[in-house]
Design an enzyme around this catalytic site. Sequence first.
Site, mmCIF file in Angstrom:
data_model
loop_
_atom_site.group_PDB
_atom_site.id
_atom_site.type_symbol
_atom_site.label_atom_id
_atom_site.label_comp_id
_atom_site.label_asym_id
_atom_site.label_seq_id
_atom_site.Cartn_x
_atom_site.Cartn_y
_atom_site.Cartn_z
ATOM 1 N N MET A 106 -12.492 -5.246 4.194
ATOM 2 C CA MET A 106 -11.661 -4.403 5.047
ATOM 3 C C MET A 106 -11.462 -5.097 6.400
ATOM 4 S SD MET A 106 -10.689 -1.902 3.300
ATOM 5 C CE MET A 106 -9.823 -1.089 4.643
ATOM 6 N N SER A 161 0.827 -1.201 0.000
ATOM 7 C CA SER A 161 0.000 0.000 0.000
ATOM 8 C C SER A 161 0.865 1.257 0.000
ATOM 9 C CB SER A 161 -0.919 0.004 1.218
ATOM 10 O OG SER A 161 -1.618 1.236 1.296
ATOM 11 N N MET A 178 -8.834 8.782 -0.550
ATOM 12 C CA MET A 178 -9.784 9.150 0.506
ATOM 13 C C MET A 178 -10.255 10.596 0.310
ATOM 14 S SD MET A 178 -7.881 7.457 3.791
ATOM 15 C CE MET A 178 -7.005 5.903 3.642
ATOM 16 N N ASP A 190 -4.573 4.039 -2.120
ATOM 17 C CA ASP A 190 -5.741 4.444 -1.341
ATOM 18 C C ASP A 190 -6.152 5.870 -1.651
ATOM 19 O OD1 ASP A 190 -4.183 2.595 1.192
ATOM 20 O OD2 ASP A 190 -6.170 2.109 0.373
ATOM 21 N N ASP A 196 -7.448 -6.061 3.555
ATOM 22 C CA ASP A 196 -6.751 -4.780 3.648
ATOM 23 C C ASP A 196 -6.854 -4.209 5.051
ATOM 24 O OD1 ASP A 196 -7.307 -1.570 1.913
ATOM 25 O OD2 ASP A 196 -5.645 -2.301 3.131
ATOM 26 N N MET A 228 -12.139 5.266 -1.474
ATOM 27 C CA MET A 228 -12.895 5.473 -0.223
ATOM 28 C C MET A 228 -13.551 6.845 -0.307
ATOM 29 S SD MET A 228 -10.028 3.815 2.255
ATOM 30 C CE MET A 228 -8.772 3.929 0.979
ATOM 31 N N HIS A 251 -8.128 1.892 -4.657
ATOM 32 C CA HIS A 251 -9.170 1.692 -3.642
ATOM 33 C C HIS A 251 -9.833 3.037 -3.356
ATOM 34 C CE1 HIS A 251 -9.954 0.532 0.893
ATOM 35 N NE2 HIS A 251 -11.063 0.758 0.237
ATOM 36 N N HIS A 288 -1.112 -1.027 -4.296
ATOM 37 C CA HIS A 288 -2.421 -0.632 -3.783
ATOM 38 C C HIS A 288 -2.402 0.867 -3.508
ATOM 39 C CE1 HIS A 288 -6.250 -1.385 -1.662
ATOM 40 N NE2 HIS A 288 -5.837 -0.532 -0.756
HETATM 41 C C1 DX5 Z 1 -6.763 1.977 5.150
HETATM 42 C C2 DX5 Z 1 -6.276 1.602 3.774
HETATM 43 C C3 DX5 Z 1 -5.215 0.530 3.776
HETATM 44 C C4 DX5 Z 1 -3.952 0.882 4.563
HETATM 45 C C5 DX5 Z 1 -3.250 -0.407 4.973
HETATM 46 O O1 DX5 Z 1 -7.902 2.755 5.064
HETATM 47 O O2 DX5 Z 1 -7.356 1.193 2.938
HETATM 48 O O3 DX5 Z 1 -4.880 0.175 2.443
HETATM 49 O O4 DX5 Z 1 -3.117 1.664 3.800
HETATM 50 O O5 DX5 Z 1 -2.155 -0.099 5.773
HETATM 51 P P1 DX5 Z 1 -1.585 -1.113 6.854
HETATM 52 O O6 DX5 Z 1 -1.108 -2.330 6.100
HETATM 53 O O7 DX5 Z 1 -0.479 -0.338 7.481
HETATM 54 O O8 DX5 Z 1 -2.694 -1.444 7.806
HETATM 55 ZN ZN ZN Z 2 -6.807 0.282 0.953
#
Ligand code: DX5
Ligand code: ZN
Length: 218
Positions: free
Chosen positions: A139, A9, A38, A36, A177, A70, A68, A34
Amino acid sequence: MHPTLLAPSLLAGDHAHLAASAQTVAAAGASWLHIDIMDGHFAPNLTFGPETVAALRRAGAKLFFDVHLMLDEPQKYIEAFAKAGANNITIHIEPVYDHRRTLSRIRKLGCQCGIVLNPGTPAAAIGPLLDQVDLVLVMTVQPGFGGQTFRRDMLPKLGQIAQWRKERSLKFRLEVDGGIDLDTARECHAAGADTFVAGTAFFKAADKPAFAATFAAL
Ligand code: DX5
Ligand code: ZN
């Protein structure tokens, strides 16, 4: 069904040198990245935008971009991320929008599509969509930040979705994840997962190629 793989990630990478962090992922032998996204609403944080993804492509990243979203309104951003170079776009089931139409639009844009559910959302919420996705993401933390503790209470839900996949002869990847490391990955694999997002555990690993290889050998 699917060879197991690690998707490091980018959120845990070096935000001052994201292209270098993507290169670190490739050099470790991982094939997925990956990413993210947000919006500060659906998830209580702000991360990257389409231009970040496009810039990583321009910088030469050849990895499979597992994006991903969010977001409260993911349907408004899928074109921008597809054009920017996403290979898979995963959208959440919780916000109210036309999930089925958005998933088919993602495929029409030439990307694979995924559906994701938060810890508080029951597996049944995505049942009607399972025949339409390339990936299901469970999740194992509440979205928003890296470095959180893995939620073991998500394992039964993972097992349920893996059971439905088998019963209905479906072919989607099953991804987890949040709080994933070598130990929690083994538990998730035993429950049916084949795709493992890891941020903190990957970027903190002393031997990243060995770390990545362990996931491929699960
Ligand atoms: C959280 C993200 C994850 C996060 C995972 O909202 O969707 O992808 O980056 O990070 P770790 O592996 O550190 O929990
Ligand atoms: Zn994620």
